[in-house]
Design an enzyme around this catalytic site. Structure first.
Site, short mmCIF file in Angstrom:
data_model
loop_
_atom_site.label_atom_id
_atom_site.label_comp_id
_atom_site.label_asym_id
_atom_site.label_seq_id
_atom_site.Cartn_x
_atom_site.Cartn_y
_atom_site.Cartn_z
N ASP A 63 1.07 1.52 -0.38
CA ASP A 63 1.81 0.81 -1.61
C ASP A 63 0.89 -0.36 -1.91
OD1 ASP A 63 4.99 0.40 -2.43
OD2 ASP A 63 4.20 -1.86 -1.96
N LYS A 90 9.88 1.26 5.47
CA LYS A 90 9.02 0.60 4.67
C LYS A 90 8.64 -0.37 5.66
CE LYS A 90 6.99 0.17 0.53
NZ LYS A 90 7.04 1.07 -0.61
P1 NDP Z 1 -2.06 -1.31 -6.10
O1 NDP Z 1 -2.49 -2.31 -4.93
O2 NDP Z 1 -2.95 0.03 -6.23
O3 NDP Z 1 -2.07 -2.10 -7.45
C1 NDP Z 1 -1.10 -3.27 -7.47
C2 NDP Z 1 -1.28 -3.81 -8.87
O4 NDP Z 1 -0.48 -4.82 -9.04
C3 NDP Z 1 -2.46 -4.61 -8.81
O5 NDP Z 1 -3.15 -4.47 -10.13
C4 NDP Z 1 -2.25 -6.02 -8.60
O6 NDP Z 1 -3.04 -6.94 -9.06
C5 NDP Z 1 -0.98 -6.01 -9.31
N1 NDP Z 1 0.05 -6.95 -8.50
C6 NDP Z 1 0.24 -7.17 -7.06
N2 NDP Z 1 0.93 -8.16 -6.74
C7 NDP Z 1 1.08 -8.97 -7.89
C8 NDP Z 1 2.03 -9.91 -8.17
N3 NDP Z 1 2.43 -10.59 -7.29
N4 NDP Z 1 1.87 -10.33 -9.48
C9 NDP Z 1 1.16 -9.83 -10.59
N5 NDP Z 1 0.51 -8.65 -10.38
C10 NDP Z 1 0.37 -8.14 -9.21
O7 NDP Z 1 -0.22 -1.11 -5.85
P2 NDP Z 1 0.51 0.23 -6.27
O8 NDP Z 1 -0.32 0.61 -7.61
O9 NDP Z 1 0.43 1.23 -5.46
O10 NDP Z 1 1.76 -0.36 -6.55
C11 NDP Z 1 2.26 -0.99 -7.66
C12 NDP Z 1 3.78 -1.02 -7.73
O11 NDP Z 1 4.26 0.26 -7.46
C13 NDP Z 1 4.34 -1.63 -6.37
O12 NDP Z 1 5.75 -2.31 -6.89
C14 NDP Z 1 4.78 -0.64 -5.37
O13 NDP Z 1 5.75 -0.80 -4.60
C15 NDP Z 1 5.01 0.70 -6.54
N6 NDP Z 1 5.04 2.20 -5.97
C16 NDP Z 1 3.86 2.56 -5.56
C17 NDP Z 1 4.09 3.64 -5.05
C18 NDP Z 1 2.66 4.43 -4.80
O14 NDP Z 1 2.63 5.79 -4.55
N7 NDP Z 1 1.44 3.76 -4.52
C19 NDP Z 1 4.85 4.83 -5.31
C20 NDP Z 1 6.07 4.00 -5.87
C21 NDP Z 1 6.14 2.80 -6.16
P3 NDP Z 1 -4.12 -7.63 -7.89
O15 NDP Z 1 -5.42 -6.77 -7.65
O16 NDP Z 1 -4.56 -9.11 -8.54
O17 NDP Z 1 -3.40 -7.97 -6.55
O1 2IT Z 2 7.42 2.79 -3.01
C1 2IT Z 2 7.19 4.11 -2.58
O2 2IT Z 2 7.74 4.92 -2.80
C2 2IT Z 2 5.63 4.27 -2.12
N1 2IT Z 2 4.88 3.10 -2.12
C3 2IT Z 2 5.20 5.55 -1.70
C4 2IT Z 2 6.12 5.92 -0.18
C5 2IT Z 2 5.22 7.13 0.30
O3 2IT Z 2 5.85 7.44 1.29
O4 2IT Z 2 4.69 8.03 -0.37
#
Ligand code: NDP
Ligand code: 2IT
Length: 445
Positions: free
Chosen positions: A165, A125
């Site tokens: 992420d 990561k």
């Molecule tokens: P994005 O940046 O696309 O979206 C993040 C969302 O969460 C936004 O709405 C953001 O709001 C909100 N957010 C972020 N930080 C905080 C906080 N401290 N408190 C409240 N809300 C918050 O990210 P993703 O959708 O990709 O990621 C969301 C989650 O999913 C994370 O935990 C990530 O690790 C996990 N994840 C992502 C994957 C991926 O493929 N993208 C895969 C697996 C897990 P704001 O715009 O106000 O910051």
């Molecule tokens: O938390 C996660 O699994 C991710 N942000 C996706 C990682 C990836 O390599 O696609």
């Protein structure tokens, strides 16, 4: 804990001030206690002590110039945690809350998640404490280029393959890939989540959200329930939340909430996803804007109140520790019977205890949100073949992977005597494959 307490104590004393990392390690080691009993050869080979120590940690300076001509300095990270079963694989988080503890907890979780996908990917990561909020496109580009100017020497298509992420989406991956390509003079699958015209895979954008729904659908079915007509509460409004909402709606559920870090919206009529996509993906604006065009919807400042909205199924898709004990109790009290984690470690340990004691159908993050990284691994396969599959082909593979993760986690939970405990099942199933590989390598590292 009995056999593994000393391993945990060592982690805490060797890594002070890293509470998120401690939290992630403790949960895994607690699940692995019966595995240590059953496999003295793994205790003997020091597998437990070795798996909690990253293979390599890179921390670097990222300097860039903002639109006012001022020099800005951020800190970059890449934690290459474990490469026993494949190249390091995991996303890059850009958020002001990023520090060593956060990236290490994410990298540690990624080892087991990636193993659960059944595909050959190790755990890693990275990210930076850079805050993308309010930055111009040019500032984002200059930051991403500077970040990659250091990162590129540590990664490679067979070494370490980063992805998105929080704060890193298609735009950031584009800027980073362009810089990698220029510096290395190669066009390879060194990042995933790439654009569709330069090596990206169909379904990668949707994969985490869709995968979460495929996983939870399977978990619900095993208990005679379905998403059809269920009221679903989702937090976040980024990549994961948006595509979780899309698939939930396709499966016949009514999604009533979404949020960002400022507050949450509640739409009793069901979220209008096209409007949300316009606000979040096109305009990059705040979720609050939704209520101006949807008079029946309400907006509430602050994040934790979202879990007071009554729902059948809750899908936290924002960030770590967003559901604490009080929120978990409220969810259960209001009749919520299933929780699926789209975000990484969104529930505190106390919240998880509440789910388990109340027999909630609980899909822990490293199983339930593995669809994103699984589809990243499918992107790597397509890059290696210099070929691309259709949307339907990738989607069918993703669905099968999520069903298999559910089955494997459930089988491991049953084998170790706690049939419905998918936390334990996912930790054990993910760990066993990595431990087997580490043992077969000898004590090389
Ligand atoms: P994005 O940046 O696309 O979206 C993040 C969302 O969460 C936004 O709405 C953001 O709001 C909100 N957010 C972020 N930080 C905080 C906080 N401290 N408190 C409240 N809300 C918050 O990210 P993703 O959708 O990709 O990621 C969301 C989650 O999913 C994370 O935990 C990530 O690790 C996990 N994840 C992502 C994957 C991926 O493929 N993208 C895969 C697996 C897990 P704001 O715009 O106000 O910051
Ligand atoms: O938390 C996660 O699994 C991710 N942000 C996706 C990682 C990836 O390599 O696609």
């Amino acid at each position: 804990m009995n056999k593994l307490q000393a391993v945990y104590d060592q982690v805490v004393s060797r890594n002070p001030n890293e509470p998120e990392f401690h939290q992630a390690v403790l949960e895994v080691l607690e699940s692995l206690e019966p595995v240590a009993e059953k496999h003295p050869e793994w205790v003997e080979a020091g597998i437990f002590e070795r798996i909690v120590e990253p293979e390599r940690q890179v921390i670097f300076r990222v300097s860039w110039v903002d639109d006012a001509g001022k020099v800005q300095v951020n800190r970059g990270f890449r934690i290459q945690f474990n490469s026993a079963i494949g190249p390091y694989k995991g996303g890059l988080r850009l958020h002001p809350s990023v520090n060593l503890s956060v990236i290490k907890f994410l990298g540690f979780e990624q080892i087991f998640k990636n193993s659960l996908t059944g595909l050959p990917i190790g755990g890693g990561k990275g990210g930076s404490d850079f805050n993308p909020r309010g930055k111009s496109d040019g500032e984002i580009m200059r930051f991403c280029q500077s970040f990659m100017t250091e990162l590129y020497r540590h990664i490679g298509p067979d070494t370490d393959v980063p992805a998105g992420d929080i704060g890193t989406g298609a735009r950031e991956i584009g800027y980073m890939y362009g810089q990698y390509k220029r510096l290395s003079n190669t066009h390879t699958g060194v990042l995933t989540g790439k654009g569709l015209t330069w090596g990206g895979s169909l379904v990668r954008t949707e994969a985490t959200g869709y995968g979460l729904l495929y996983f939870m659908d399977e978990a619900l079915k095993a208990k005679g329930k379905t998403f059809k007509d269920a009221v679903v509460s989702i937090s976040g409004s980024g990549n994961v939340a948006i595509f979780a909402t899309e698939k939930a709606q396709q499966l016949g559920a009514k999604v009533v909430t979404l949020s960002d870090s400022d507050g949450y919206i509640y739409d009793p009529e069901g979220i209008d996803l096209d409007a949300v996509k316009e606000i979040k993906l096109v305009k990059r604006a705040r979720i609050k804007e939704y209520v101006s065009s949807h008079p029946k919807a309400t907006y509430t400042e602050g994040c934790s109140g979202i879990w007071s909205v009554p729902c059948d199924i809750a899908l936290p898709c924002a960030t770590q520790n967003e559901i604490d004990k009080a929120s978990a109790e409220l969810l259960v009290k209001n009749g919520c019977y299933a929780i699926g984690e789209g975000a990484n470690m969104p529930s505190t340990p106390e919240a998880v205890d509440i789910y388990l004691t109340n027999k909630i159908i609980y899909g822990p993050a490293k199983a339930a949100n593995a669809g994103g990284v699984a589809t990243s691994a499918l992107e790597m396969s397509q890059n290696s073949m210099r070929y691309s599959w259709t949307f339907e082909e990738v989607d069918a593979k993703l669905k099968q992977i999520m069903v298999d993760i559910y089955k494997n986690a459930s089988a491991a939970a049953a084998e170790y005597g706690d049939a419905d405990n998918l936390v334990m099942g996912a930790n054990i199933a993910g760990f066993e494959k990595v431990a087997t590989a580490m043992q077969q390598f000898g004590i090389a590292y």
